[in-house]
Motif scaffolding. Structure first.
Motif, short mmCIF file in Angstrom:
data_model
loop_
_atom_site.label_atom_id
_atom_site.label_comp_id
_atom_site.label_asym_id
_atom_site.label_seq_id
_atom_site.Cartn_x
_atom_site.Cartn_y
_atom_site.Cartn_z
N ALA A 282 0.88 -1.18 0.00
CA ALA A 282 0.00 0.00 0.00
C ALA A 282 0.91 1.23 0.00
CB ALA A 282 -0.90 0.00 1.22
N THR A 285 1.37 4.20 2.66
CA THR A 285 1.47 3.73 4.04
C THR A 285 2.25 4.70 4.93
OG1 THR A 285 1.29 1.41 3.46
CG2 THR A 285 2.44 1.89 5.50
N THR A 302 -5.97 3.84 0.84
CA THR A 302 -6.25 3.26 -0.48
C THR A 302 -5.02 3.37 -1.36
OG1 THR A 302 -8.56 3.92 -0.32
CG2 THR A 302 -7.74 3.48 -2.52
N PHE A 305 -3.19 -2.09 -2.31
CA PHE A 305 -3.46 -3.33 -1.58
C PHE A 305 -3.79 -4.46 -2.56
CE2 PHE A 305 -4.53 -0.61 2.18
CZ PHE A 305 -3.67 -1.25 3.09
N MET A 311 -3.19 -6.50 3.84
CA MET A 311 -4.42 -5.82 4.29
C MET A 311 -4.59 -6.02 5.79
SD MET A 311 -6.95 -7.03 1.21
CE MET A 311 -6.30 -7.11 -0.46
N THR A 320 -3.89 1.73 9.50
CA THR A 320 -5.18 2.23 9.01
C THR A 320 -6.32 1.50 9.71
OG1 THR A 320 -6.47 2.67 7.01
CG2 THR A 320 -5.31 0.57 7.06
N VAL A 323 -9.42 -0.62 4.90
CA VAL A 323 -8.61 -0.96 3.73
C VAL A 323 -9.41 -0.61 2.47
CG1 VAL A 323 -7.74 -2.95 2.43
CG2 VAL A 323 -7.35 -2.79 4.89
#
Ligand SMILES: Cc1cc2nc3c(=O)[nH]c(=O)nc-3n(C[C@H](O)[C@H](O)[C@H](O)COP(=O)(O)O)c2cc1C
Length: 401
Positions: A282, A285, A302, A305, A311, A320, A323
């Motif tokens: 991701a 991140t 977003t 992923f 995830m 997060t 996901v």
């Protein structure tokens, strides 16, 4: 269906009181399915039913334009003063029967619209979009009263979505569209109350977020999608983006979706297109970790992923809360259900790329739109679809050739 051991299966209560049944969110993808009436139709309903059956806790629609006069003649859904609620009611109802929420993404393109549709688009300042494949006109600087009119258009659109039975809205403040143009020092050269310093550049978004919340009341989901950065020299950077989050934190926002890039810098779609962040799949991140410290509300990360392990680690490690999945769900609409039941996920691939950054971003987009349109037609995605045929469709759309 649920494997409660997975952090992805845990429900998430949002500040407005709505509880998302799990941590999977289908991120916005413009469906390109509306006709010249710019209304949702049966194809939207088939598509969103398939995604709801696929097990995501929430589905965010493709961007819905808040001014039907500021969008292409077909493809996009739009909401104007005379828009009927009924087609939106059918769209919202298409997810019912599943434990799934549906949120409408609201947007205004500003200067990011092809010249063949709008010769003189509207923007904070008359600065033309000059990179990328799309030819855009020199925008006209919005007047103060027009800015107030667009703020009203966002709340009017939110009111229609609420009346239609949507669970909430997401304000699109990312990817170089109008709100993002106000936030960016590169595209906002104003010196009035809407520009000139970071606080004044934030005002358009803040006024929209307040107006939407005042319109829909306390118990309707209101999220914001924001760029971690524009990834352009002189554009919105990480520090200004964090400052925007601070400003939003006091505004009863339910979640903040983190993304990045603009039409001039297509990092939205990933590392291959220049997203600088992260050894992790991701690619925003690193910024999400910073944002968590700055912003006490739920984060939806977003971009990139692909595997169940990434995830689930992102949620478990607190990077997060939610996901966000876009392209993966155009390829595998049932992915969340599959992950939640502990099955091995099918590999997420994508089109074969051509080795040209901008063309490839276009191929990637159009290839996934083609998959979305297959699902809407009741077919399975065709993962063997050729990049050339996706590109051809795109060139026809952009240049009419
Ligand atoms: C076909 C397509 C259409 C998209 N349309 C939108 C949109 O309407 N609004 C938006 O915020 N992002 C849009 N995006 C970006 C996605 O929401 C997401 O940020 C991006 O694809 C990265 O996530 P992914 O790696 O899960 O695909 C679109 C992406 C694709 C592939």
């Amino acid at each position: 269906m649920r494997s409660y051991s997975s952090p992805l299966a845990h429900p998430l209560p949002l500040p407005c009181g709505t509880v998302l049944p799990n941590r999977f969110v289908k991120s916005a993808m413009g469906e390109g399915l509306a006709g010249r009436d710019r209304l949702p139709n049966g194809l939207h309903c088939v598509l969103y039913r398939a995604w709801a059956d696929g097990g995501a806790g929430a589905l965010i629609t493709g961007n819905i334009m808040v001014d039907p006069d500021q969008c292409p003649p077909s493809g996009n859904v739009a909401i104007g003063p005379a828009t009927p609620v009924e087609p939106f009611r059918a769209w919202a109802a298409s997810v019912r029967g599943n434990d799934c929420k549906i949120l409408a993404q609201l947007n205004h393109p500003g200067r990011q619209i092809a010249k063949k549709y709008i010769a003189t688009p509207l923007a904070p300042s008359p600065i033309r979009l000059h990179k990328g494949l799309m030819r855009c006109g020199i925008p006209r600087q919005l007047e103060h009263k027009e800015i107030l009119g667009i703020i009203d258009a966002f709340s009017r659109a939110a009111r229609v979505c609420q009346a239609a039975g949507f669970d909430g809205v997401e304000i699109h403040a990312a990817h170089g569209y109008l709100i993002s143009q106000f936030l960016s020092p590169l595209t906002n050269h104003r010196t009035d109350e809407w520009g000139g310093d970071p606080v004044r550049r934030q005002q358009f978004l803040i006024r929209i977020a307040k107006a939407v919340r005042d319109t829909v009341g306390a118990d309707f989901v209101v999220g914001v999608k924001l760029n971690s950065a524009d990834f352009q020299r002189g554009g919105l950077d990480n520090d200004e983006s964090l400052a925007v989050m601070h400003a939003l934190a006091g505004l009863r926002i339910d979640f903040l979706e983190i993304s990045g890039g603009t039409y001039e810098s297509p990092v939205t779609l990933g590392k291959g297109y220049g997203a600088s962040s992260a050894s992790r799949e991701a690619y925003f991140t690193d910024f999400a970790i910073m944002a968590r410290k700055a912003f006490p509300l739920p984060i939806l990360l977003t971009g990139g992923f692909r595997t169940a392990s990434a995830m689930s680690a992102a949620v478990e490690e607190g990077v997060t809360d939610l996901v966000g999945l876009a392209r993966a769900l155009a390829q595998q609409p049932g992915l969340p259900r599959c992950a939640l039941s502990g099955q091995q996920l099918p590999p997420i691939s994508g089109p074969r790329l051509l080795g040209h950054k901008r063309l490839d971003a276009l191929v990637d987009l159009r290839w996934h739109v083609a998959q979305i349109q297959r699902i809407a037609a009741g077919q399975k995605p065709d993962l063997a679809l050729s990049s050339w045929s996706a590109l051809k469709q795109s060139l026809i759309r952009i240049y009419g050739i």
